[in-house]
Design a protein around this motif. Structure first.
Motif, PDB file in Angstrom:
ATOM      1  N   PRO A 213       0.814  -1.219   0.000  1.00  0.00           N
ATOM      2  CA  PRO A 213       0.000   0.000   0.000  1.00  0.00           C
ATOM      3  C   PRO A 213       0.849   1.272   0.000  1.00  0.00           C
ATOM      4  CG  PRO A 213      -0.822  -1.542   1.621  1.00  0.00           C
ATOM      5  CD  PRO A 213       0.468  -2.107   1.111  1.00  0.00           C
ATOM      6  N   LEU A 214       2.005   1.215   0.672  1.00  0.00           N
ATOM      7  CA  LEU A 214       2.829   2.415   0.737  1.00  0.00           C
ATOM      8  C   LEU A 214       3.451   2.772  -0.611  1.00  0.00           C
ATOM      9  CD1 LEU A 214       4.543   2.066   4.211  1.00  0.00           C
ATOM     10  CD2 LEU A 214       2.850   3.747   3.492  1.00  0.00           C
ATOM     11  N   ILE A 215       3.775   1.746  -1.394  1.00  0.00           N
ATOM     12  CA  ILE A 215       4.339   2.067  -2.715  1.00  0.00           C
ATOM     13  C   ILE A 215       3.258   2.011  -3.793  1.00  0.00           C
ATOM     14  CG2 ILE A 215       6.668   1.319  -2.097  1.00  0.00           C
ATOM     15  CD1 ILE A 215       6.182  -1.185  -3.805  1.00  0.00           C
ATOM     16  N   GLY A 216       1.999   2.012  -3.361  1.00  0.00           N
ATOM     17  CA  GLY A 216       0.867   1.936  -4.294  1.00  0.00           C
ATOM     18  C   GLY A 216       0.948   2.913  -5.458  1.00  0.00           C
ATOM     19  N   PRO A 217       1.172   4.204  -5.203  1.00  0.00           N
ATOM     20  CA  PRO A 217       1.219   5.161  -6.312  1.00  0.00           C
ATOM     21  C   PRO A 217       2.284   4.802  -7.343  1.00  0.00           C
ATOM     22  CG  PRO A 217       1.125   6.302  -4.221  1.00  0.00           C
ATOM     23  CD  PRO A 217       1.304   4.855  -3.898  1.00  0.00           C
ATOM     24  N   THR A 218       3.425   4.281  -6.856  1.00  0.00           N
ATOM     25  CA  THR A 218       4.478   3.871  -7.783  1.00  0.00           C
ATOM     26  C   THR A 218       3.998   2.714  -8.651  1.00  0.00           C
ATOM     27  OG1 THR A 218       6.005   4.428  -6.036  1.00  0.00           O
ATOM     28  CG2 THR A 218       6.902   3.217  -7.908  1.00  0.00           C
ATOM     29  N   VAL A 219       3.301   1.759  -8.013  1.00  0.00           N
ATOM     30  CA  VAL A 219       2.804   0.610  -8.766  1.00  0.00           C
ATOM     31  C   VAL A 219       1.818   1.078  -9.831  1.00  0.00           C
ATOM     32  CG1 VAL A 219       1.533  -1.561  -8.607  1.00  0.00           C
ATOM     33  CG2 VAL A 219       3.183  -0.960  -6.837  1.00  0.00           C
ATOM     34  N   VAL A 220       0.955   1.998  -9.451  1.00  0.00           N
ATOM     35  CA  VAL A 220      -0.020   2.515 -10.415  1.00  0.00           C
ATOM     36  C   VAL A 220       0.702   3.223 -11.558  1.00  0.00           C
ATOM     37  CG1 VAL A 220      -1.885   4.164 -10.771  1.00  0.00           C
ATOM     38  CG2 VAL A 220      -1.880   2.706  -8.756  1.00  0.00           C
ATOM     39  N   PHE A 221       1.724   3.983 -11.202  1.00  0.00           N
ATOM     40  CA  PHE A 221       2.502   4.673 -12.237  1.00  0.00           C
ATOM     41  C   PHE A 221       3.085   3.678 -13.241  1.00  0.00           C
ATOM     42  CE2 PHE A 221       6.880   5.793 -13.488  1.00  0.00           C
ATOM     43  CZ  PHE A 221       6.595   6.841 -14.341  1.00  0.00           C
ATOM     44  N   THR A 222       3.736   2.612 -12.725  1.00  0.00           N
ATOM     45  CA  THR A 222       4.315   1.636 -13.657  1.00  0.00           C
ATOM     46  C   THR A 222       3.211   0.966 -14.467  1.00  0.00           C
ATOM     47  OG1 THR A 222       4.316  -0.098 -11.982  1.00  0.00           O
ATOM     48  CG2 THR A 222       6.349   1.148 -12.256  1.00  0.00           C
ATOM     49  N   LEU A 223       2.071   0.717 -13.830  1.00  0.00           N
ATOM     50  CA  LEU A 223       0.972   0.077 -14.543  1.00  0.00           C
ATOM     51  C   LEU A 223       0.557   0.918 -15.748  1.00  0.00           C
ATOM     52  CD1 LEU A 223      -1.235  -2.173 -14.647  1.00  0.00           C
ATOM     53  CD2 LEU A 223      -2.654  -0.664 -13.270  1.00  0.00           C
ATOM     54  N   VAL A 224       0.369   2.209 -15.511  1.00  0.00           N
ATOM     55  CA  VAL A 224      -0.065   3.094 -16.600  1.00  0.00           C
ATOM     56  C   VAL A 224       0.989   3.123 -17.703  1.00  0.00           C
ATOM     57  CG1 VAL A 224      -0.659   5.461 -17.225  1.00  0.00           C
ATOM     58  CG2 VAL A 224      -1.471   4.502 -15.069  1.00  0.00           C
ATOM     59  N   MET A 225       2.245   3.285 -17.286  1.00  0.00           N
ATOM     60  CA  MET A 225       3.312   3.375 -18.285  1.00  0.00           C
ATOM     61  C   MET A 225       3.444   2.070 -19.074  1.00  0.00           C
ATOM     62  SD  MET A 225       4.225   6.404 -18.013  1.00  0.00           S
ATOM     63  CE  MET A 225       5.665   6.560 -19.030  1.00  0.00           C
ATOM     64  N   LEU A 226       3.361   0.934 -18.366  1.00  0.00           N
ATOM     65  CA  LEU A 226       3.537  -0.346 -19.053  1.00  0.00           C
ATOM     66  C   LEU A 226       2.371  -0.636 -19.985  1.00  0.00           C
ATOM     67  CD1 LEU A 226       5.013  -2.637 -16.252  1.00  0.00           C
ATOM     68  CD2 LEU A 226       6.202  -1.571 -18.152  1.00  0.00           C
ATOM     69  N   LEU A 227       1.156  -0.229 -19.576  1.00  0.00           N
ATOM     70  CA  LEU A 227       0.011  -0.449 -20.458  1.00  0.00           C
ATOM     71  C   LEU A 227       0.190   0.314 -21.767  1.00  0.00           C
ATOM     72  CD1 LEU A 227      -3.071  -0.378 -18.057  1.00  0.00           C
ATOM     73  CD2 LEU A 227      -2.224  -2.314 -19.389  1.00  0.00           C
ATOM     74  N   LEU A 286      -9.512   5.925 -17.629  1.00  0.00           N
ATOM     75  CA  LEU A 286     -10.164   5.035 -16.671  1.00  0.00           C
ATOM     76  C   LEU A 286      -9.236   4.710 -15.517  1.00  0.00           C
ATOM     77  CD1 LEU A 286     -12.082   2.576 -19.023  1.00  0.00           C
ATOM     78  CD2 LEU A 286     -13.034   4.335 -17.516  1.00  0.00           C
ATOM     79  N   GLN A 287      -7.961   4.425 -15.862  1.00  0.00           N
ATOM     80  CA  GLN A 287      -7.001   4.104 -14.808  1.00  0.00           C
ATOM     81  C   GLN A 287      -6.827   5.270 -13.852  1.00  0.00           C
ATOM     82  OE1 GLN A 287      -3.389   3.071 -16.730  1.00  0.00           O
ATOM     83  NE2 GLN A 287      -4.406   1.525 -17.952  1.00  0.00           N
ATOM     84  N   MET A 288      -6.699   6.456 -14.418  1.00  0.00           N
ATOM     85  CA  MET A 288      -6.472   7.613 -13.551  1.00  0.00           C
ATOM     86  C   MET A 288      -7.661   7.823 -12.634  1.00  0.00           C
ATOM     87  SD  MET A 288      -4.359  10.496 -15.348  1.00  0.00           S
ATOM     88  CE  MET A 288      -4.265  10.539 -17.079  1.00  0.00           C
ATOM     89  N   LYS A 289      -8.839   7.577 -13.170  1.00  0.00           N
ATOM     90  CA  LYS A 289     -10.049   7.795 -12.388  1.00  0.00           C
ATOM     91  C   LYS A 289     -10.135   6.807 -11.234  1.00  0.00           C
ATOM     92  CE  LYS A 289     -14.858   8.487 -13.059  1.00  0.00           C
ATOM     93  NZ  LYS A 289     -15.853   9.157 -13.069  1.00  0.00           N
ATOM     94  N   PHE A 290      -9.803   5.540 -11.514  1.00  0.00           N
ATOM     95  CA  PHE A 290     -10.066   4.510 -10.507  1.00  0.00           C
ATOM     96  C   PHE A 290      -8.863   4.133  -9.660  1.00  0.00           C
ATOM     97  CE2 PHE A 290     -13.513   3.728 -13.579  1.00  0.00           C
ATOM     98  CZ  PHE A 290     -14.574   3.885 -12.707  1.00  0.00           C
TER      99      PHE A 290
END
Lengths: 298, 453
Positions: A213-227, A286-290
């Motif tokens: 949970p603490l590195i959540g924003p980083t994970v989301v960032f990589t998710l968006v970039m990798l997608l 959608l990713q940014m929203k959710f």
């Protein structure tokens, strides 16, 4: 110069921004708009020959073209497998490297090397490895481990031809996410983990309930970039399968490329690129929203 | 406080103004087709001035640099061009410099398109003969029969087969530069190990030899080729008596799906299934030279560049060459080669024409032959000139008597994609040859030129 210091202060930042803004408008916005215009034309590449306006014909054609369906499906499959593949393996590597005491730099470099190697070289290497029947992969499968009795015709069937492409995508991408995860892991204060241990959390619980949970924003960032990266897969497909056999492994960009540079149908290729852009933009919104819920470390 | 409001706006407007200023010429240039068309007409007049100059002294007054794009191979052909041919031309034409650019074959088409669209096409290019119709039809090439006053001399001096690939819509958009064809190359050691004395003369002999070669072991293949594109399958189709299209290229119905063509594909399919033909032809390709060198593949089809290049890679491998095995249609191979073409965008058409004349001179043609480029001038087949050519050209010249060009139509790349996909489907057992070829015909016919009324 009769400009007051106050006014100068206001102008100067814009002057610094101007070169980048001009380049951005010139080399990104303008081609983008031009591409949008081209997508409504039967575009002639000859500067002296007029292009004909055909309205939405290119877009209609795209929806009727079976290969477009295949190409978008393959792009989606590639993304759905390589993105989680890269993220999970990168996280595993990052956590392990974060926790070892010796050889941190060695392993970090080791996992990062594929990222900085040339796509062209590793694509050709993978093509070579997956040759049939005399490639190295087949040699291991048949001669060394006796997993299959006969060599697999990797690049001859649509079903198996995507495997080297996907394998390359994961292998080459792990290092990039890993470095980002490592940085994020390093930013978590020790005390939080220690506190969790005192409360009786085991290693897995600490990772799942505290670290992640603490590195959540980083994970989301990589998710968006990798997608976005996944949807833009091109070089590996172009060099390993070139869309074959029978255009069954075309992805969005490779098909677009073939339309533009092999069949000289730039209007159609442009319309395909805008369809792909529509998919990516929708997905990213959608990713940014959710997914964007920052976790505060306090 | 006033400045706070107008400053950002001002800066933004400045940027927009700069952008518009920078883009406007490019944006306006494209939809205005009339003016450049007149410019082309002017350039056509220029070579007529050359007419007087050509015979006496080298043409242009000021120094001129020509760009020449080609895909000559890097190990023998390009060094020869750069160290021998171009210096000789420059010595004879002190006012003309030739800047040659070597571009690998697989990037050539794309780079050329990009250059044409950007208005930066080279003056001259050595084009694969299958590209000339496409670029000519597009309007990118200069009609040589108008630009070169002495075009007829060259037209009559070259082999008619390769010349035909330059004729599109009533004009000649290039001249043949070199020609080639594929013949059967076989590994002599494999043949003796399998107990085969002579290379196969017919398709039946070929199959009999394949059975013997397969008996050497699972890692041995009788024949190998890189895929199901026209360059690979056409020799088999034609030798079986089949065809791609009608002789006037207007329909493929009854030709590509005719009985003989179907038989050719059935032959390839059976060959793959029996393990005679290396599975790389089904997709993914195969290193034919490497496996021929190792003795794992016994026979391949190759062109005149093979002997010099293969020798440098596998100096100890003994190989022989023979004509394409004959079927019902005879022993027919595929004509390859390159044309030399001049671009409409060239600003130095007179100098470019001079370089074309030089490349098509008997001396240059015989010189380029020493690095494996087969000459296109009919006079090279005279016994006196033939003696100056490498020995191995004999078999290729023999095969060229029975060789055809791939379908010279402007939609060739699309046609070939359909053909390649149909072949891959057949060899991978996805539907019968007849069904796949019927399907291919229905897709190819709309892409062929309309019959003349």
């Amino acid at each position: 110069m009769a400009i007051s210091t106050n006014t100068q202060k206001k102008i100067i930042p814009y002057l610094f921004l101007a070169p980048a803004a001009v380049l951005f408008l010139l080399f990104l916005v303008y081609p983008l708009l031009k591409g949008f215009q081209i997508s409504f034309y039967n575009w002639s590449i000859m500067p002296t020959k007029p292009s004909t306006f055909i309205g939405l014909d290119n877009y209609v054609k795209a929806f009727q073209d079976q290969v477009v369906g295949t190409a978008f499906k393959n792009t989606l499959i590639y993304t759905l497998i390589t993105v989680p593949g890269q993220m999970i393996l990168a996280m595993l590597a990052a956590v392990m490297i974060h926790n070892i005491t010796r050889g941190k730099i060695f392993f970090r470099t080791l996992y990062y090397i594929p990222v900085i190697t040339s796509w062209v070289i590793v694509s050709l290497l993978f093509r070579y490895l997956f040759q049939s029947p005399e490639g190295l992969i087949n040699y291991f499968l048949v001669e060394v481990f006796h997993i299959t009795p006969d060599p697999v015709g990797w690049l001859q069937q649509a079903g198996t031809a995507m495997i080297p492409v996907i394998g390359l995508g994961i292998w080459k991408g792990i290092g990039w996410s890993m470095i980002i995860y490592l940085a994020a892991l390093a930013s978590i204060p020790h005390e939080i983990g220690e506190a969790a241990s005192i409360d009786g959390a085991n290693t897995w619980q600490r990772f799942w309930a505290v670290t992640l949970p603490l590195i959540g924003p980083t994970v989301v960032f990589t998710l968006v970039m990798l997608l976005i990266g996944g949807f833009n897969v091109f070089i590996s497909v172009y060099l390993i399968t070139n869309g074959g056999p029978m255009q069954q492994t075309e992805v969005a960009l490779s098909y677009m490329y073939h339309q533009a540079f092999d069949f000289i149908d730039f209007g159609y290729a442009a319309s395909l690129s805008f369809l792909l852009a529509a998919v990516i933009v929708t997905g990213s919104l959608l990713q940014m929203k959710f997914l964007r819920r920052p976790v505060e470390i306090s | 406080m006033k400045s706070k409001k107008w400053l950002p706006l001002f800066v933004f407007m400045t940027i927009v103004a700069m952008l518009v200023g920078a883009c406007a010429p490019a944006a306006v240039a494209t939809p205005a087709p009339t003016t450049p068309a007149q410019v082309q007409k002017e350039t056509v007049i220029v070579p007529q001035e050359v007419e007087k100059v050509v015979t006496a002294t080298p043409p242009p007054s000021g120094p001129v640099t020509l760009t020449f794009w080609h895909g000559y191979n890097a190990d023998t052909e390009t060094p020869f061009l750069e160290k021998t041919v171009i210096p000789a031309f420059e010595a004879a034409h002190p006012n003309i410099k030739v800047q040659d650019v070597n571009i690998p074959y697989d990037q050539f088409h794309q780079k050329l398109l990009t250059a044409i669209a950007g208005g930066t096409a080279p003056d001259l290019a050595r084009l694969d003969i299958i590209w000339t119709p496409e670029f000519g039809d597009m309007g990118a090439l200069a009609p040589l029969d108008e630009v070169m006053s002495d075009f007829a001399t060259y037209k009559d001096a070259v082999f008619p087969g390769p010349l035909s690939t330059n004729f599109i819509g009533g004009h000649y958009y290039g001249l043949p530069l070199d020609t080639n064809t594929r013949v059967l190359v076989y590994n002599k050691d494999v043949f003796s190990a399998a107990g085969i004395e002579n290379p196969p003369a017919t398709v039946d002999d070929f199959l009999a030899d394949c059975a013997k070669i397969k008996a050497l072991g699972a890692n041995h293949w009788c024949f190998g080729d890189g895929g199901t594109y026209a360059w690979a399958v056409d020799p088999w189709i034609w030798s079986f008596g089949g065809a791609m299209t009608s002789p006037d290229y207007t329909t493929s119905t009854g030709y590509l799906n005719g009985a003989q063509t179907v038989a050719a594909y059935q032959f390839l399919k059976d060959g793959v299934d029996k393990g005679y033909i290396h599975p790389g032809i089904k997709g993914g390709g195969v290193d034919t030279w490497g496996l021929l060198g190792k003795g794992q593949i016994a026979m391949i089809l190759e062109g005149p560049w093979f002997p010099p290049s293969f020798k440098s890679q596998f100096p100890d491998v003994k190989y022989g060459m023979a004509l394409m095995p004959a079927g019902q249609g005879g022993s027919i191979s595929v004509v390859g080669g390159e044309d030399i073409a001049m671009f409409q965008q060239s600003k130095n058409k007179e100098a470019a024409a001079e370089f074309i004349r030089f490349m098509l001179s008997l001396d240059t043609q015989l010189q380029m032959a020493t690095v494996g480029q087969m000459p296109v001038l009919t006079e090279t087949t005279s016994s006196e000139n033939l003696a100056k050519l490498p020995d191995y050209f004999g078999i290729f010249l023999e095969q060229l008597k029975n060789a055809q060009a791939r379908t010279p139509v402007s939609n060739w790349t699309r046609v070939e994609q359909i053909l390649t996909d149909a072949g891959t489907a057949i060899l991978n057992g996805k539907g019968t040859p007849q069904a796949n070829l019927d399907d291919a015909v229905s897709k190819i016919d709309p892409l062929l030129p309309k019959p003349a009324q």
